[in-house]
Design an enzyme around this catalytic site. Structure first.
Site, PDB file in Angstrom:
ATOM      1  N   GLU A   1     -34.235 -12.596  -6.866  1.00 44.20           N
ATOM      2  CA  GLU A   1     -35.443 -12.689  -6.056  1.00 44.20           C
ATOM      3  C   GLU A   1     -36.140 -14.017  -6.339  1.00 44.20           C
ATOM      4  OE1 GLU A   1     -39.063  -9.801  -4.620  1.00 44.20           O
ATOM      5  OE2 GLU A   1     -38.520  -9.754  -6.735  1.00 44.20           O
TER       6      GLU A   1
ATOM      7  N   GLU B   1     -37.847   0.587  -8.899  1.00 42.78           N
ATOM      8  CA  GLU B   1     -37.221  -0.525  -8.188  1.00 42.78           C
ATOM      9  C   GLU B   1     -36.759  -1.539  -9.231  1.00 42.78           C
ATOM     10  OE1 GLU B   1     -39.597  -2.373  -5.084  1.00 42.78           O
ATOM     11  OE2 GLU B   1     -38.823  -4.331  -5.643  1.00 42.78           O
TER      12      GLU B   1
END
Length: 324
Positions: A138, A133
């Site tokens: 974020e 990932e």
């Protein structure tokens, strides 16, 4: 808000261009075809958020996904008081998967800083964390800087740390020092471009503010070798990139509370003073999330004709949760 004049999901035209040479266009997603190339995730949140992810029809009916201002709009419910099953939101994933590509996202607006929010732009493989990932944008709550993070199976260590830390849930990350990379700082400058250069030997992430986008990106002929140092680079002999990162979907989402935003809600001096818990605040303050939306001008995927590949596969769920 960019909700006025939205056009929605019917009758879209999709296209994809097969790559022939170094960093030529492979797929382009924009206001002409985005929802043909991305699918809606409407399952329970793997990160345990106070959120109800909507199907395409639901998002369309509630004006939470569509086209606006020349871009792709993905928002959250900012009107409902005390939703029983979580605040409505959108999570989408590319139908195709990609390996070792150059992915360039031109984003006009990302969710503004707000207590309880956890927006992300990321890529992920199936059988998490074994196919990896990559978190590009974020942050949670009132954060002002994005955090770049990798999550992997055991055996991948880079200068940022062990990417399997916390059995993959923590991963190896580094916070940007640039406040224009996230939320309000990003939106105040009209957004910008993120580029993920993923090769067999390194994963490099670049950020360019709207006023500093390289001419080669604008012209559709990107050449990362001319861009200078990336915002961060994950590489080194401690991680075989090719074996830890394969067949990724491209993902945009906004969740609430959950394993990160909810966990640190009380320790945030601003958020902790607003409510006893993250869920209580998110449930009772819908107006706080009127600017919690994505407006994406385009996502373009390039290939250099070497080892990269794409597969037109459809997945129902992400097998394991991710968490910063």
């Amino acid at each position: 808000m960019y909700t006025n004049g939205l056009s929605f999901l019917g009758g879209l035209v999709a296209f994809g261009a097969a790559a022939q040479a170094a960093y030529t266009i492979q797929d382009s997603y924009d206001e002409t075809n985005f929802f043909e190339g991305f699918e809606f995730f409407d399952y329970p949140d793997p990160t345990n958020g106070f959120v109800k992810y909507l199907s395409a029809d639901e998002a369309n009916d509630q004006s939470l996904a569509g086209y606006a201002n020349g871009g792709v709009y993905m928002g959250v419910d900012s009107t409902t008081m005390n939703p029983l099953t979580g605040r409505a939101s959108v999570r989408v994933s590319s139908k195709k998967t990609y390996t070792e590509n150059l992915i360039i996202a031109d984003i006009a607006h990302q969710p503004a800083a707000a207590c309880g929010t956890w927006p992300a732009f990321w890529t992920v493989g199936q059988n998490w964390p074994f196919n990896g990932e990559i978190d590009i944008i974020e942050g949670v709550n009132m954060a002002t800087n994005t955090t770049y993070t990798l999550h992997t199976s055991p055996g991948c260590t880079v200068s940022q740390g062990d990417c399997n830390a916390g059995t993959g849930n923590v991963g190896c990350g580094i916070a940007s020092e640039d406040t224009q990379t996230l939320a309000d700082g990003f939106n105040d400058i009209g957004g910008g471009v993120y580029a993920l250069e993923w090769t067999s030997s390194s994963i490099n992430i670049f950020f360019f503010p709207r006023s500093g986008i390289p001419a080669d990106i604008t012209a559709g002929n990107p050449d990362p070798s001319t861009w200078g140092s990336p915002s961060t680079s994950f590489s080194g002999s401690g991680c075989d990139i090719a074996s830890h990162f394969q067949n990724h979907q491209i993902v945009f989402d906004t969740t609430f509370c959950g394993d990160w935003a909810g966990k640190v809600f009380g320790s945030d001096p601003v958020c902790g003073s607003k409510a006893a818990t993250c869920q209580e605040y998110v449930a009772s303050n819908p107006d706080a999330f009127k600017d919690s939306y994505w407006l994406v001008n385009s996502v373009k995927v390039y290939t250099d004709g070497s080892n990269n590949s794409s597969r037109a596969e459809k997945y129902a769920t992400i097998a394991k949760p991710f968490s910063a």
